[in-house]
Design an enzyme around this catalytic site. Structure first.
Site, PDB file in Angstrom:
ATOM      1  CB  SER A   1      28.461  31.876  35.936  1.00  0.00           C
ATOM      2  OG  SER A   1      27.292  31.175  36.362  1.00  0.00           O
TER       3      SER A   1
ATOM      4  CB  SER B   1      24.511  31.802  34.932  1.00  0.00           C
ATOM      5  OG  SER B   1      25.333  32.884  35.280  1.00  0.00           O
TER       6      SER B   1
ATOM      7  CE  LYS C   1      27.624  27.380  36.885  1.00  0.00           C
ATOM      8  NZ  LYS C   1      26.590  28.430  36.801  1.00  0.00           N
TER       9      LYS C   1
END
Ligand code: GLN
Length: 485
Positions: A151, A175, A76
């Protein structure tokens, strides 16, 4: 090869069936083919990835391989990665090449794991749909007109589309779990403090926690074995004995007490989500588990409490982005104050600005006691609810998300609707507990549904056991989106 689990790739590499360079190249080829439509990755650097793969193959040839040496994963874009652009999904950091590695990245490097690239995400991890990214929305591989959740939407979509066997995510209010649910994969948010936050760009420090995303519970355990560990550079990192998180996978579940909070089913999950979760519970009964009703009376307060505390912490954390030290700086300005203002006005997107404003407001003199202190007290009550519930059960189950993947644009104009996407996940962060999501079926339109499993503090190995046994009895986790070959 791209449909293999992380475990199968590790086995294949150690049996010499293929090299790390071959595996890495296979994933890079597919990323090259699909990323222009799915938009899962912000940065890909094939030469760097292949150099890491070559080094991993050399380690193996020298007899120095560790369990994950040579497997490629995606990171990420919130994890600082030396030499890579690390944007956190923001224009503010669109020119930031990190000079150092996050603790998590360091650990993967030491384990000989290859980085396939940096995945797209909501700006500064604020969002539930990936639509707040400066780099544009990620598309859900199950239906490209729909969001992958957020997210960590880029990581989730990449794993679902077989562009990476596993990826890292972070979870402040859901998330990791919510995007895992919306893309039909598995995700685990560990107990707060298990994974170091060093080099993980801060959103709300008392809630942020990194964790793995993959297609099986077993693979989550393999990932967490690398990610977890003490780090003196994170003051909330916990010093604990090293664990093998896969050690309990095969234990039978007979006698396991599963708590179903009555508030979960009153909280408005869609009929399709409720049906899939109920059949998962029925499956657990068949595995010999006992179902007990529990109550989390303060759960309804978790979203409002979160939207005081998380913006308060964010407004403080994001003050470092001032155009002076790193990141975006306005091209023209009259003096220092004007430079700060213009750089921040240009560098941050609308959702981030909204959070900074809310945070500055609730922390301001005169409102601090009414909002911030009060929210802290309620946070304690929410955590106590779980302590009470875990006296009656070993794990708690329920939906991960009230709905399946929604259309791109459907909720982006209504922040409150968007915030309610995390109604089932946020309380877990407020309590610092571990939580995970695993696929448990589909809605009537063929979109994946996630089952949430919440455990007591430090029970990750047990939760993975609970998930793994379900995955031995069902095959939801093996399904791939149509058209993903
Ligand atoms: N969707 C929540 C938010 O927007 C949680 C995000 C997260 O866990 N990083 O804040």
């Amino acid at each position: 090869m791209r449909h293999a689990t992380l475990r199968q790739l590790c086995d294949g590499l150690s049996a010499g069936k293929f090299s790390s360079v071959e595996v890495t190249q296979a994933f890079l080829n597919k990323i090259n083919e699909l990323n222009s439509t799915l938009n899962c990755f912000i940065s890909v650097d094939a030469a760097r990835s292949l150099a890491q793969a070559q080094a991993a193959d050399a380690l193996r040839a020298a007899g120095k391989a560790q369990p994950l040496t040579g497997v490629p994963i995606a990171q990420k874009d919130i994890f600082c990665t030396q030499g890579w652009l690390t944007t956190c999904g923001s224009k503010m950091l669109s020119n930031f090449v990190s000079p150092y590695d996050a603790h998590v990245v360091e650990r993967f490097n030491t384990a000989g794991v290859v980085n396939l690239g940096k995945t797209n995400m909501d700006e500064f991890a604020m969002g539930s749909s990936n639509e707040t990214s400066f780099y544009g929305p990620v598309r859900n591989p199950w239906d490209r007109d729909r969001v992958p959740g957020g997210s960590s939407g880029g990581s989730a979509a990449a794993v679902a589309a077989r562009l990476a066997p596993a990826a890292t995510g972070t979870d402040t209010g859901g998330s990791i779990r919510q995007p895992a649910a919306l893309t039909g994969i598995c995700g685990l948010k560990p107990t707060y403090g298990v994974v170091s936050r060093y080099g993980m760009i801060a959103f709300a420090s008392s809630l942020d926690q990194g964790g793995p995303m993959a297609r099986t519970a077993d693979d989550l355990g393999l990932m967490l074995n690398v990610m977890a560990g003490f780090d003196a550079r994170d003051s909330t990192s916990l010093q604990r004995d090293t664990e093998d998180y896969t050690r309990d996978l095969t234990k039978p579940l007979a006698g396991l007490r599963i708590g179903l909070p009555k508030e979960f089913f009153a909280a408005g999950a869609s009929a399709d989500v409720a049906r899939a979760v109920e059949s998962a519970i029925a499956e657990y009964r068949k595995l010999g588990c006992d179902i007990v009703e529990v109550s989390l009376p303060n759960m309804g307060l978790s979203v409002p409490v979160y939207y005081v505390l998380a913006p308060a912490e964010a407004s403080s954390n994001l003050s470092r982005f001032d155009g002076v030290r790193y990141g975006h700086r306005a091209a023209e300005y009259s003096d220092l104050t004007d430079m700060y203002e213009k750089s921040r006005a240009e560098g941050f997107g609308a959702e981030v600005k909204r959070r900074i404003l809310i945070g500055a407001y609730v922390l301001s003199h005169g409102y601090y006691d009414a909002y911030y202190i009060r929210a802290q007290k309620l946070r304690r009550l929410i955590a106590q609810d779980f302590t009470e519930a875990f006296k009656k059960c070993d794990v708690i189950m329920g939906p991960t998300s009230p709905s399946t993947a929604f259309k791109i644009g459907e909720k982006s104009g209504d922040p409150v609707q968007m915030y309610l996407s995390d109604i089932y996940t946020i309380a877990v962060n407020l309590a610092g507990l571990p939580g995970m999501s695993i696929p448990c079926g589909f809605d009537s339109g063929g979109l994946p549904v996630g089952l949430q499993i919440i455990g007591n503090y430090f029970s990750e190995a047990h939760m993975l056991n609970v998930a793994h046994q379900y995955q031995q009895a069902t095959d939801w986790h093996t399904r791939a989106p149509a058209g993903i070959t």
